[in-house]
Design a protein around this motif. Structure first.
Motif, PDB file in Angstrom:
ATOM      1  N   ASN A   1       0.818  -1.215   0.000  1.00  0.00           N
ATOM      2  CA  ASN A   1       0.000   0.000   0.000  1.00  0.00           C
ATOM      3  C   ASN A   1       0.854   1.267   0.000  1.00  0.00           C
ATOM      4  N   PHE A   2       2.169   1.139   0.225  1.00  0.00           N
ATOM      5  CA  PHE A   2       3.037   2.321   0.256  1.00  0.00           C
ATOM      6  C   PHE A   2       4.086   2.313  -0.846  1.00  0.00           C
ATOM      7  N   GLU A   3       4.955   1.311  -0.832  1.00  0.00           N
ATOM      8  CA  GLU A   3       6.086   1.342  -1.767  1.00  0.00           C
ATOM      9  C   GLU A   3       5.648   1.356  -3.232  1.00  0.00           C
ATOM     10  N   LEU A   4       4.602   0.588  -3.565  1.00  0.00           N
ATOM     11  CA  LEU A   4       4.127   0.605  -4.951  1.00  0.00           C
ATOM     12  C   LEU A   4       3.670   2.003  -5.356  1.00  0.00           C
ATOM     13  N   ASN A   5       2.940   2.656  -4.461  1.00  0.00           N
ATOM     14  CA  ASN A   5       2.479   4.012  -4.749  1.00  0.00           C
ATOM     15  C   ASN A   5       3.637   5.004  -4.799  1.00  0.00           C
ATOM     16  N   GLN A   6       4.582   4.842  -3.869  1.00  0.00           N
ATOM     17  CA  GLN A   6       5.734   5.741  -3.843  1.00  0.00           C
ATOM     18  C   GLN A   6       6.510   5.673  -5.148  1.00  0.00           C
ATOM     19  N   MET A   7       6.731   4.467  -5.650  1.00  0.00           N
ATOM     20  CA  MET A   7       7.470   4.308  -6.894  1.00  0.00           C
ATOM     21  C   MET A   7       6.692   4.888  -8.073  1.00  0.00           C
ATOM     22  N   ASP A   8       5.394   4.649  -8.104  1.00  0.00           N
ATOM     23  CA  ASP A   8       4.581   5.147  -9.203  1.00  0.00           C
ATOM     24  C   ASP A   8       4.583   6.675  -9.242  1.00  0.00           C
ATOM     25  N   ILE A   9       4.501   7.288  -8.074  1.00  0.00           N
ATOM     26  CA  ILE A   9       4.535   8.753  -7.995  1.00  0.00           C
ATOM     27  C   ILE A   9       5.847   9.294  -8.539  1.00  0.00           C
ATOM     28  N   GLU A  10       6.934   8.530  -8.329  1.00  0.00           N
ATOM     29  CA  GLU A  10       8.252   8.958  -8.804  1.00  0.00           C
ATOM     30  C   GLU A  10       8.520   8.520 -10.248  1.00  0.00           C
TER      31      GLU A  10
ATOM     32  N   VAL B   1       8.402   5.436 -11.571  1.00  0.00           N
ATOM     33  CA  VAL B   1       9.019   4.118 -11.743  1.00  0.00           C
ATOM     34  C   VAL B   1       7.993   3.055 -11.378  1.00  0.00           C
ATOM     35  N   ALA B   2       7.598   2.253 -12.332  1.00  0.00           N
ATOM     36  CA  ALA B   2       6.576   1.235 -12.084  1.00  0.00           C
ATOM     37  C   ALA B   2       7.181   0.039 -11.355  1.00  0.00           C
ATOM     38  N   GLY B   3       6.505  -0.405 -10.304  1.00  0.00           N
ATOM     39  CA  GLY B   3       6.930  -1.586  -9.568  1.00  0.00           C
ATOM     40  C   GLY B   3       5.900  -2.694  -9.701  1.00  0.00           C
ATOM     41  N   ARG B   4       6.316  -3.875  -9.307  1.00  0.00           N
ATOM     42  CA  ARG B   4       5.402  -5.028  -9.345  1.00  0.00           C
ATOM     43  C   ARG B   4       5.645  -5.879  -8.113  1.00  0.00           C
ATOM     44  N   CYS B   5       4.556  -6.293  -7.479  1.00  0.00           N
ATOM     45  CA  CYS B   5       4.655  -7.091  -6.259  1.00  0.00           C
ATOM     46  C   CYS B   5       4.414  -8.568  -6.543  1.00  0.00           C
ATOM     47  N   PHE B   6       5.224  -9.410  -5.918  1.00  0.00           N
ATOM     48  CA  PHE B   6       4.881 -10.819  -5.766  1.00  0.00           C
ATOM     49  C   PHE B   6       4.231 -10.921  -4.386  1.00  0.00           C
ATOM     50  N   TYR B   7       2.943 -11.230  -4.354  1.00  0.00           N
ATOM     51  CA  TYR B   7       2.204 -11.258  -3.092  1.00  0.00           C
ATOM     52  C   TYR B   7       2.502 -12.566  -2.376  1.00  0.00           C
ATOM     53  N   ILE B   8       3.110 -12.445  -1.200  1.00  0.00           N
ATOM     54  CA  ILE B   8       3.668 -13.625  -0.540  1.00  0.00           C
ATOM     55  C   ILE B   8       2.613 -14.653  -0.167  1.00  0.00           C
ATOM     56  N   GLU B   9       1.383 -14.207   0.125  1.00  0.00           N
ATOM     57  CA  GLU B   9       0.335 -15.163   0.490  1.00  0.00           C
ATOM     58  C   GLU B   9      -0.149 -15.952  -0.726  1.00  0.00           C
ATOM     59  N   GLU B  10       0.266 -15.513  -1.923  1.00  0.00           N
ATOM     60  CA  GLU B  10      -0.038 -16.272  -3.138  1.00  0.00           C
ATOM     61  C   GLU B  10       1.136 -17.144  -3.553  1.00  0.00           C
ATOM     62  N   GLU B  11       2.203 -17.101  -2.764  1.00  0.00           N
ATOM     63  CA  GLU B  11       3.442 -17.806  -3.115  1.00  0.00           C
ATOM     64  C   GLU B  11       3.874 -18.779  -2.016  1.00  0.00           C
ATOM     65  N   GLY B  12       2.902 -19.315  -1.282  1.00  0.00           N
ATOM     66  CA  GLY B  12       3.209 -20.374  -0.321  1.00  0.00           C
ATOM     67  C   GLY B  12       3.337 -19.960   1.130  1.00  0.00           C
ATOM     68  N   ILE B  13       3.204 -18.660   1.432  1.00  0.00           N
ATOM     69  CA  ILE B  13       3.277 -18.197   2.816  1.00  0.00           C
ATOM     70  C   ILE B  13       1.870 -18.191   3.420  1.00  0.00           C
ATOM     71  N   PRO B  14       1.693 -18.769   4.605  1.00  0.00           N
ATOM     72  CA  PRO B  14       0.350 -18.766   5.207  1.00  0.00           C
ATOM     73  C   PRO B  14      -0.137 -17.329   5.432  1.00  0.00           C
ATOM     74  N   PRO B  15      -1.385 -17.020   5.089  1.00  0.00           N
ATOM     75  CA  PRO B  15      -1.917 -15.680   5.367  1.00  0.00           C
ATOM     76  C   PRO B  15      -1.827 -15.366   6.860  1.00  0.00           C
ATOM     77  N   TYR B  16      -1.618 -14.085   7.166  1.00  0.00           N
ATOM     78  CA  TYR B  16      -1.475 -13.685   8.564  1.00  0.00           C
ATOM     79  C   TYR B  16      -1.992 -12.267   8.738  1.00  0.00           C
ATOM     80  N   ASP B  17      -2.113 -11.840   9.990  1.00  0.00           N
ATOM     81  CA  ASP B  17      -2.520 -10.479  10.304  1.00  0.00           C
ATOM     82  C   ASP B  17      -1.277  -9.594  10.296  1.00  0.00           C
ATOM     83  N   GLU B  18      -1.233  -8.614   9.393  1.00  0.00           N
ATOM     84  CA  GLU B  18      -0.029  -7.787   9.314  1.00  0.00           C
ATOM     85  C   GLU B  18       0.173  -6.955  10.570  1.00  0.00           C
ATOM     86  N   LEU B  19      -0.848  -6.206  10.969  1.00  0.00           N
ATOM     87  CA  LEU B  19      -0.728  -5.341  12.139  1.00  0.00           C
ATOM     88  C   LEU B  19      -1.704  -5.773  13.218  1.00  0.00           C
ATOM     89  N   ILE B  20      -1.174  -5.951  14.411  1.00  0.00           N
ATOM     90  CA  ILE B  20      -1.978  -6.407  15.547  1.00  0.00           C
ATOM     91  C   ILE B  20      -1.692  -5.525  16.761  1.00  0.00           C
TER      92      ILE B  20
END
Length: 311
Positions: free
Chosen positions: A179-188, A190-209
């Protein structure tokens, strides 16, 4: 009549009931991730729950959980993956609520760069900010393509994630918030692309608790805090533009394009039921860490997370 007047005068002279004070330590400087906390404060929802909440950004982002464990604050905003490790280190901490209920972490690359799939990371440099969980995540991501950690070079970029990627210091970064780095790069530009870790074998989790010291916490105060942030989250979902205005009005530093974009991208990830938790999610991540070699034993979920409203 005289007695009634005297009673009214006595009530008027009596001090108002003091609100229960709470100190909440954030994980970082105030940003859209903290929307429900700030909106609850600004809309008076904490006061409605009889709470006077002091919200403190940390000087050292690693300190809040340890300060809570030491009894220096009631609550800290932290991260589920780190909580598992901290409990195994012996810190008296438990998850008592959820702020952001999905992973934000991703492996970030340049959209027009050489990394088209995770298999392309062999022999490349990957930037990181915090050692530990990131290594376990990378081991899983790379292992699916038979790449070992010894076949990449990990570079500590000291929280300068997107700049190190844009300048070519590294080929990818782990720990970037989508939600931050992708937007930061786009504003500057430079297009970025994310590999979403929960789609790549990492169990989903709560980021902020929210974490508390189970030995000293006041479950009733925490339940009231969560009720206020739940109401704030509902307000944000129902009034996304108005809630942004309320949030951004708290600091001139928040009134920029990056925070405005991040607000929109973060909104659907806030926990709609901050007190509730998925026991299986915590059990699966504990097992993931053990299988990754980060911990030697498995803690029961009851040692990791609780629903304070059920106490």
């Amino acid at each position: 009549m005289k007695k009634l007047i005297a009673a009214i005068a006595l009530l008027a002279a009596a001090p108002a009931w003091a609100e229960d004070k709470m100190t909440v330590l954030l994980d970082w400087f105030v940003n859209p991730d903290h929307g429900p906390i700030i909106v609850a404060q600004e809309n008076g929802y904490f006061a409605d729950q009889g709470l006077e909440v002091e919200i403190i950004p940390p000087a050292d982002p690693s300190a809040p959980p340890r300060l809570v464990a030491a009894g220096q604050a009631e609550l800290a905003v932290s991260y589920q993956p780190q909580l598992h490790l901290q409990i195994h280190e012996g810190l008296p901490l438990k998850r008592v609520g959820t702020l952001v209920a999905t992973p934000l972490n991703c492996l970030l690359v340049l959209d027009d760069g050489p990394i088209k799939s995770l298999a392309d990371l062999r022999g490349k440099k990957i930037g990181f900010s915090v050692a530990g969980v990131e290594e376990a995540i990378l081991t899983t991501l790379l292992g699916q393509h038979d790449i070992g950690l010894d076949e990449i070079e990990m570079v500590n970029v000291n929280f300068s994630l997107s700049p190190s990627l844009m300048t070519g210091q590294v080929d990818a970064v782990i720990g970037a918030f989508r939600n931050f780095e992708l937007n930061q790069m786009d504003i500057e530009g430079v297009a970025g692309r994310c590999f979403y870790i929960e789609e790549e074998g990492i169990p989903p989790y709560d980021e902020l608790i929210y974490v508390a010291n189970p030995d000293t916490m006041d479950a009733d105060k925490i339940a009231r805090f969560l009720a206020a942030t739940e109401k704030a989250t509902q307000y944000i979902v129902n009034n996304p533009e108005k809630s942004w205005e309320i949030f951004a009005a708290t600091s001139t530093e928040l009134k920029d394009e990056l925070n405005a974009r991040a607000w929109v991208d973060t909104l659907p990830r806030f926990a709609l039921r901050p007190a509730a938790f998925d026991a299986g999610r915590y059990a699966r991540f504990e097992e993931f860490l053990k299988n990754s070699g980060m911990i030697d034993s498995l803690n029961p979920v009851s040692d990791i997370a609780i629903d304070v409203t059920a106490q």
